[in-house]
Design an enzyme around this catalytic site. Structure first.
Site, mmCIF file in Angstrom:
data_model
loop_
_atom_site.group_PDB
_atom_site.id
_atom_site.type_symbol
_atom_site.label_atom_id
_atom_site.label_comp_id
_atom_site.label_asym_id
_atom_site.label_seq_id
_atom_site.Cartn_x
_atom_site.Cartn_y
_atom_site.Cartn_z
ATOM 1 C CG ASP A 171 -14.153 -7.716 -8.480
ATOM 2 O OD1 ASP A 171 -15.386 -7.776 -8.630
ATOM 3 O OD2 ASP A 171 -13.580 -8.197 -7.474
ATOM 4 C CG HIS A 222 -15.956 2.033 -3.191
ATOM 5 N ND1 HIS A 222 -15.364 1.234 -2.240
ATOM 6 C CD2 HIS A 222 -16.625 2.994 -2.494
ATOM 7 C CE1 HIS A 222 -15.660 1.678 -1.023
ATOM 8 N NE2 HIS A 222 -16.435 2.743 -1.152
HETATM 9 C C1 BJW Z 1 -12.298 -12.784 3.503
HETATM 10 C C2 BJW Z 1 -11.718 -13.667 2.636
HETATM 11 C C3 BJW Z 1 -12.453 -14.708 2.266
HETATM 12 C C4 BJW Z 1 -10.206 -12.088 3.050
HETATM 13 N N1 BJW Z 1 -13.721 -14.808 2.744
HETATM 14 N N2 BJW Z 1 -13.482 -12.793 4.000
HETATM 15 C C5 BJW Z 1 -15.824 8.831 8.692
HETATM 16 C C6 BJW Z 1 -14.895 8.496 9.642
HETATM 17 C C7 BJW Z 1 -13.551 8.356 9.290
HETATM 18 C C8 BJW Z 1 -13.123 8.541 7.976
HETATM 19 C C9 BJW Z 1 -14.059 8.866 7.050
HETATM 20 C C10 BJW Z 1 -15.383 9.026 7.401
HETATM 21 N N3 BJW Z 1 -16.076 9.340 6.279
HETATM 22 C C11 BJW Z 1 -15.220 9.390 5.236
HETATM 23 C C12 BJW Z 1 -13.978 9.112 5.684
HETATM 24 C C13 BJW Z 1 -12.733 9.061 4.852
HETATM 25 C C14 BJW Z 1 -12.581 7.780 4.076
HETATM 26 C C15 BJW Z 1 -12.454 6.601 5.029
HETATM 27 O O1 BJW Z 1 -13.359 5.830 5.248
HETATM 28 N N4 BJW Z 1 -11.279 6.413 5.589
HETATM 29 C C16 BJW Z 1 -11.040 5.291 6.514
HETATM 30 C C17 BJW Z 1 -9.997 4.366 5.922
HETATM 31 C C18 BJW Z 1 -10.649 5.858 7.821
HETATM 32 N N5 BJW Z 1 -13.677 7.579 3.151
HETATM 33 C C19 BJW Z 1 -13.731 8.209 1.995
HETATM 34 O O2 BJW Z 1 -12.872 9.030 1.673
HETATM 35 C C20 BJW Z 1 -14.891 7.915 1.066
HETATM 36 N N6 BJW Z 1 -15.474 9.144 0.615
HETATM 37 C C21 BJW Z 1 -16.297 9.880 1.381
HETATM 38 O O3 BJW Z 1 -16.706 9.483 2.438
HETATM 39 O O4 BJW Z 1 -16.647 11.098 0.818
HETATM 40 C C22 BJW Z 1 -17.251 12.086 1.655
HETATM 41 C C23 BJW Z 1 -16.152 12.728 2.450
HETATM 42 C C24 BJW Z 1 -15.032 13.204 1.793
HETATM 43 C C25 BJW Z 1 -14.004 13.791 2.551
HETATM 44 C C26 BJW Z 1 -14.108 13.850 3.921
HETATM 45 C C27 BJW Z 1 -15.227 13.343 4.570
HETATM 46 C C28 BJW Z 1 -16.268 12.784 3.806
HETATM 47 C C29 BJW Z 1 -14.405 7.226 -0.188
HETATM 48 C C30 BJW Z 1 -13.856 5.862 0.060
HETATM 49 C C31 BJW Z 1 -13.330 5.279 -1.243
HETATM 50 C C32 BJW Z 1 -12.634 3.937 -1.050
HETATM 51 N N7 BJW Z 1 -11.949 3.583 -2.244
HETATM 52 C C33 BJW Z 1 -11.269 2.317 -2.339
HETATM 53 C C34 BJW Z 1 -10.534 2.243 -3.703
HETATM 54 C C35 BJW Z 1 -11.542 2.022 -4.831
HETATM 55 C C36 BJW Z 1 -10.868 2.005 -6.155
HETATM 56 C C37 BJW Z 1 -9.880 0.882 -6.295
HETATM 57 O O5 BJW Z 1 -10.224 -0.300 -6.158
HETATM 58 O O6 BJW Z 1 -8.739 1.196 -6.577
HETATM 59 O O7 BJW Z 1 -12.210 1.250 -2.215
HETATM 60 S S1 BJW Z 1 -10.114 2.023 -1.002
HETATM 61 C C38 BJW Z 1 -10.468 0.302 -0.860
HETATM 62 O O8 BJW Z 1 -11.089 0.037 0.418
HETATM 63 C C39 BJW Z 1 -11.533 0.006 -1.919
HETATM 64 C C40 BJW Z 1 -12.447 -0.934 -1.175
HETATM 65 O O9 BJW Z 1 -13.707 -0.989 -1.807
HETATM 66 C C41 BJW Z 1 -12.454 -0.343 0.201
HETATM 67 C C42 BJW Z 1 -12.904 -1.290 1.276
HETATM 68 O O10 BJW Z 1 -12.066 -2.370 1.395
HETATM 69 P P1 BJW Z 1 -12.684 -3.811 1.707
HETATM 70 O O11 BJW Z 1 -13.520 -4.247 0.580
HETATM 71 O O12 BJW Z 1 -13.284 -3.818 3.044
HETATM 72 O O13 BJW Z 1 -11.365 -4.717 1.609
HETATM 73 P P2 BJW Z 1 -10.236 -4.976 2.729
HETATM 74 O O14 BJW Z 1 -9.035 -5.442 2.006
HETATM 75 O O15 BJW Z 1 -10.088 -3.829 3.610
HETATM 76 O O16 BJW Z 1 -10.817 -6.154 3.604
HETATM 77 C C43 BJW Z 1 -10.962 -7.470 3.085
HETATM 78 C C44 BJW Z 1 -11.616 -8.284 4.184
HETATM 79 O O17 BJW Z 1 -11.931 -9.552 3.639
HETATM 80 C C45 BJW Z 1 -10.721 -8.522 5.401
HETATM 81 O O18 BJW Z 1 -11.482 -8.231 6.562
HETATM 82 C C46 BJW Z 1 -10.393 -10.015 5.326
HETATM 83 O O19 BJW Z 1 -10.317 -10.630 6.603
HETATM 84 C C47 BJW Z 1 -11.565 -10.552 4.563
HETATM 85 N N8 BJW Z 1 -11.308 -11.744 3.748
HETATM 86 N N9 BJW Z 1 -10.398 -13.217 2.378
HETATM 87 C C48 BJW Z 1 -14.197 -13.865 3.593
HETATM 88 N N10 BJW Z 1 -11.999 -15.651 1.425
#
Ligand code: BJW
Ligand code: ZN
Length: 245
Positions: A102, A117
């Site tokens: 953002d 990202h």
């Molecule tokens: C507060 C609060 C307040 C609320 N104060 N806190 C190894 C193991 C298993 C899987 C994989 C692995 N390696 C790769 C993978 C696959 C995959 C993955 O991780 N999957 C898992 C879900 C299982 N990863 C990928 O595919 C990545 N690529 C990759 O690794 O390439 C190599 C590869 C490819 C193929 C196979 C293997 C390897 C790419 C990941 C891309 C993520 N993209 C997104 C979208 C971005 C674009 C968009 O915005 O549209 O990124 S998904 C989404 O999740 C976004 C975020 O950046 C990301 C993380 O989310 P985040 O920021 O943690 O948010 P939330 O909502 O999950 O959590 C919010 C938190 O805040 C909560 O905990 C609340 O409690 C807290 N909170 N208010 C403090 N006021």
């Protein structure tokens, strides 16, 4: 409210690395992906933030991004973003690694930012790779096209896609060298970002998590502070460095 260990570690650290996630922008009004009041309720991120989703229904995915762009263009950084920007002013080596697309950290004044990202306000051509920083907020009747004719997509990282290699390498190097590592507002489930705090920990950093709830890394970090980052971070920079937000 802060432990003496946390205060003394932060005071003497010459290298502080921060990883942020969607929770940091929640108090600005940007919905999160997961968690209690996780947002984009109608769709799970896996359903729209993927290459396959885009190819099978580019209009739907573009409409989701347009909606989010409009929302993000209307919000402002919150005290958590500002506290991190001020932290950078006083710490010798500071690096902010963010999963957020953002741009609110930059708006708040942070300078050394690694955007893992991508950035939602930028487009990228799927054919020639050209980037367009001045992309429209709205998708319009026709899907955005590059001057080469290729279909444009948001310049963000979808599931299954590689993160920008240089940025990712820098983030891992920073995590390895951190003395204090803060993991803030992230559910710590999306890889490879979720391993950064653990890499820091393995390399001797004092690792602190700030979140509204516990996460899969909670049991492995030195401290978890439960609460809102927009409230905790200003108090933290106040106690450690006497900074007022
Ligand atoms: C507060 C609060 C307040 C609320 N104060 N806190 C190894 C193991 C298993 C899987 C994989 C692995 N390696 C790769 C993978 C696959 C995959 C993955 O991780 N999957 C898992 C879900 C299982 N990863 C990928 O595919 C990545 N690529 C990759 O690794 O390439 C190599 C590869 C490819 C193929 C196979 C293997 C390897 C790419 C990941 C891309 C993520 N993209 C997104 C979208 C971005 C674009 C968009 O915005 O549209 O990124 S998904 C989404 O999740 C976004 C975020 O950046 C990301 C993380 O989310 P985040 O920021 O943690 O948010 P939330 O909502 O999950 O959590 C919010 C938190 O805040 C909560 O905990 C609340 O409690 C807290 N909170 N208010 C403090 N006021
Ligand atoms: Zn092109």
């Amino acid at each position: 409210m802060f432990t003496p260990d946390l205060i003394s570690n932060m005071k003497r650290a010459a290298r502080i690395v921060v990883l942020t996630g969607a929770g940091v922008s929640a108090e600005s009004g940007v919905p999160t992906f997961r968690g209690e009041d996780g947002l984009w309720k109608k769709f799970r991120p896996e359903e729209l933030a993927s290459f396959d989703a885009f190819i099978s229904n580019p209009r739907l995915v573009w409409e989701w991004y347009s909606y989010r762009r409009r929302l993000i263009s209307e919000v402002k950084p919150n005290p958590g973003h500002y506290a991190l920007a001020r932290m950078e002013d006083v710490v010798e080596n500071f690096c902010l690694v963010t999963q957020n697309v953002d741009g609110l950290h930059r708006s708040a004044g942070s300078r050394r930012i690694l955007e893992l990202h991508g950035n939602i306000m930028r487009n990228r051509c799927m054919e020639c790779g050209r980037k367009d920083e001045s992309a429209d907020l709205d998708v319009g009747d026709r899907l955005p096209r590059c001057r080469c004719g290729g279909l444009m997509r948001p310049d963000v990282v979808w599931f299954g896609e590689m993160l920008p290699q240089e940025i990712l390498n820098s983030a891992f190097r920073e995590a390895e060298e951190a003395e204090v590592f803060l993991s803030i507002g992230t559910s710590a489930v999306v890889q490879p970002a979720a391993s950064l705090p653990l890499v820091a920990k393995r390399n001797g950093a004092y690792v602190v998590e700030i979140n509204m709830e516990s996460t899969p890394i909670t049991s492995q970090v030195d401290e978890t502070i439960l609460g809102k980052s927009g409230e905790i971070l200003p108090r933290l920079v106040g106690e450690v460095w006497g900074i007022e937000i």
